[in-house]
Design a protein around this motif. Structure first.
Motif, short mmCIF file in Angstrom:
data_model
loop_
_atom_site.label_atom_id
_atom_site.label_comp_id
_atom_site.label_asym_id
_atom_site.label_seq_id
_atom_site.Cartn_x
_atom_site.Cartn_y
_atom_site.Cartn_z
N GLN A 71 -75.23 -30.02 -33.18
CA GLN A 71 -76.25 -29.41 -32.31
C GLN A 71 -75.56 -28.36 -31.45
OE1 GLN A 71 -78.35 -32.12 -29.78
NE2 GLN A 71 -79.64 -30.52 -28.93
N ARG A 72 -76.10 -27.14 -31.47
CA ARG A 72 -75.54 -26.04 -30.68
C ARG A 72 -76.62 -25.42 -29.82
NH1 ARG A 72 -72.66 -23.27 -35.76
NH2 ARG A 72 -74.48 -24.19 -36.70
N SER A 73 -76.26 -24.99 -28.62
CA SER A 73 -77.22 -24.30 -27.77
C SER A 73 -77.46 -22.89 -28.30
CB SER A 73 -76.74 -24.27 -26.33
OG SER A 73 -75.45 -23.68 -26.26
N ASP A 74 -76.45 -22.28 -28.91
CA ASP A 74 -76.59 -20.97 -29.56
C ASP A 74 -76.12 -21.12 -31.01
OD1 ASP A 74 -76.79 -18.34 -30.31
OD2 ASP A 74 -75.26 -17.60 -28.92
N PRO A 75 -77.06 -21.34 -31.94
CA PRO A 75 -76.66 -21.59 -33.32
C PRO A 75 -76.10 -20.37 -34.05
CG PRO A 75 -79.04 -21.53 -33.15
CD PRO A 75 -78.49 -21.45 -31.75
N SER A 76 -76.16 -19.21 -33.45
CA SER A 76 -75.62 -18.02 -34.11
C SER A 76 -74.09 -17.95 -34.01
CB SER A 76 -76.23 -16.76 -33.51
OG SER A 76 -75.83 -16.61 -32.16
N LYS A 77 -73.49 -18.85 -33.24
CA LYS A 77 -72.03 -18.88 -33.08
C LYS A 77 -71.45 -19.99 -33.95
CE LYS A 77 -72.05 -17.13 -28.38
NZ LYS A 77 -71.70 -17.41 -26.98
N PRO A 78 -70.39 -19.70 -34.71
CA PRO A 78 -69.75 -20.76 -35.50
C PRO A 78 -68.97 -21.72 -34.62
CG PRO A 78 -68.57 -18.69 -35.73
CD PRO A 78 -69.80 -18.40 -34.92
N ALA A 79 -68.71 -22.90 -35.17
CA ALA A 79 -68.00 -23.93 -34.41
C ALA A 79 -66.93 -24.58 -35.28
CB ALA A 79 -68.98 -24.99 -33.92
N GLN A 80 -66.05 -25.31 -34.66
CA GLN A 80 -65.04 -26.12 -35.34
C GLN A 80 -65.11 -27.53 -34.80
OE1 GLN A 80 -61.17 -24.34 -34.80
NE2 GLN A 80 -61.27 -23.35 -36.80
N CYS A 81 -65.03 -28.51 -35.71
CA CYS A 81 -65.04 -29.91 -35.32
C CYS A 81 -63.85 -30.62 -35.96
CB CYS A 81 -66.34 -30.59 -35.76
SG CYS A 81 -67.81 -29.93 -34.97
N LYS A 82 -63.28 -31.55 -35.23
CA LYS A 82 -62.14 -32.33 -35.74
C LYS A 82 -62.66 -33.68 -36.21
CE LYS A 82 -57.64 -34.11 -34.38
NZ LYS A 82 -56.68 -34.22 -33.29
N LEU A 83 -62.36 -34.03 -37.45
CA LEU A 83 -62.75 -35.32 -38.03
C LEU A 83 -61.50 -36.15 -38.26
CD1 LEU A 83 -65.31 -34.06 -40.69
CD2 LEU A 83 -65.80 -35.03 -38.44
N VAL A 84 -61.60 -37.45 -37.96
CA VAL A 84 -60.47 -38.36 -38.10
C VAL A 84 -60.94 -39.60 -38.85
CG1 VAL A 84 -58.81 -39.80 -36.85
CG2 VAL A 84 -59.41 -37.57 -35.97
N ALA A 85 -60.17 -40.01 -39.87
CA ALA A 85 -60.46 -41.23 -40.63
C ALA A 85 -59.46 -42.31 -40.20
CB ALA A 85 -60.34 -40.97 -42.12
N GLN A 86 -59.98 -43.54 -40.08
CA GLN A 86 -59.13 -44.66 -39.67
C GLN A 86 -59.15 -45.76 -40.72
OE1 GLN A 86 -60.85 -45.81 -35.89
NE2 GLN A 86 -59.16 -44.87 -34.79
N ALA A 87 -58.01 -46.43 -40.86
CA ALA A 87 -57.92 -47.59 -41.75
C ALA A 87 -58.31 -48.84 -40.97
CB ALA A 87 -56.49 -47.71 -42.28
N ASP A 88 -58.33 -49.98 -41.66
CA ASP A 88 -58.71 -51.23 -40.99
C ASP A 88 -57.67 -51.67 -39.98
OD1 ASP A 88 -56.83 -51.84 -42.87
OD2 ASP A 88 -57.92 -53.52 -43.75
N SER A 89 -56.47 -51.11 -40.03
CA SER A 89 -55.43 -51.41 -39.04
C SER A 89 -55.50 -50.46 -37.84
CB SER A 89 -54.05 -51.32 -39.69
OG SER A 89 -53.84 -50.00 -40.16
N TYR A 90 -56.54 -49.66 -37.75
CA TYR A 90 -56.78 -48.69 -36.67
C TYR A 90 -55.83 -47.50 -36.69
CZ TYR A 90 -59.71 -52.39 -34.84
OH TYR A 90 -60.64 -53.36 -34.71
N GLU A 91 -55.02 -47.38 -37.71
CA GLU A 91 -54.16 -46.21 -37.79
C GLU A 91 -54.96 -45.04 -38.38
OE1 GLU A 91 -50.97 -46.43 -40.72
OE2 GLU A 91 -52.04 -48.09 -41.67
N GLU A 92 -54.63 -43.85 -37.95
CA GLU A 92 -55.31 -42.67 -38.46
C GLU A 92 -54.72 -42.33 -39.82
OE1 GLU A 92 -55.18 -39.51 -35.60
OE2 GLU A 92 -56.38 -40.64 -34.15
N VAL A 93 -55.57 -42.34 -40.84
CA VAL A 93 -55.10 -42.10 -42.20
C VAL A 93 -55.56 -40.76 -42.75
CG1 VAL A 93 -54.89 -44.55 -42.74
CG2 VAL A 93 -57.06 -43.39 -43.14
N GLY A 94 -56.34 -40.04 -41.99
CA GLY A 94 -56.79 -38.73 -42.42
C GLY A 94 -57.31 -37.94 -41.24
N GLU A 95 -57.07 -36.63 -41.28
CA GLU A 95 -57.52 -35.78 -40.18
C GLU A 95 -57.75 -34.38 -40.74
OE1 GLU A 95 -55.29 -33.71 -36.51
OE2 GLU A 95 -55.11 -35.88 -36.58
#
Length: 133
Positions: A71-95
């Motif tokens: 959701q953007r207040s001005d959708p004409s502007k591009p954005a970047q988002c950081k995604l993080v995947a976690q394993a069952d041991s709570y360690e980050e296994v993907g980013e």
């Protein structure tokens, strides 16, 4: 005046002009502080871009597909988002940092993939920013 009324009048004298100025100043200060708090709350309650992970599927131990609602207040502007995947041991296994293209809609769902080194059990977003603005 009765003796009791005189005693009370001596004990509790009438307010002076200074008293009214002090209490009036306090009231004005409290009103200004409440106004600034309201303005600050309004400003911080509407960020320029916000995202949430609607769903994700684990395609393989090395990849997950994520549906991200942006959701953007001005959708004409591009954005970047950081995604993080976690394993069952709570360690980050993907980013990964994904680019969300400009669009005409303020609220839109996008699909991205996250490469992982181990099978993930959760995928979360860690913040979004407007690019170039």
């Amino acid at each position: 005046m009765t003796p009791d009324e005189e005693r009370i009048a001596r004990r509790y004298p009438k307010r002076s002009v200074g008293d009214y100025l002090i209490y009036g100043g306090r009231a004005v200060g409290i009103c200004v502080a409440m106004g600034l708090t309201g303005i600050s709350a309004w400003h911080h309650s509407t960020p320029p871009v916000e995202a949430m992970v609607r769903s994700f599927t684990v395609d393989s131990p090395s990849q997950a597909t994520v549906e991200l609602v942006v959701q953007r207040s001005d959708p004409s502007k591009p954005a970047q988002c950081k995604l993080v995947a976690q394993a069952d041991s709570y360690e980050e296994v993907g980013e990964t940092t994904v680019d969300v293209p400009a669009d005409a809609n303020k609220l839109k769902a996008y699909t991205f993939t996250v490469a992982t080194v181990k099978e993930p059990v959760a995928v979360d977003q860690r913040g979004c920013t407007i690019v170039g603005g």
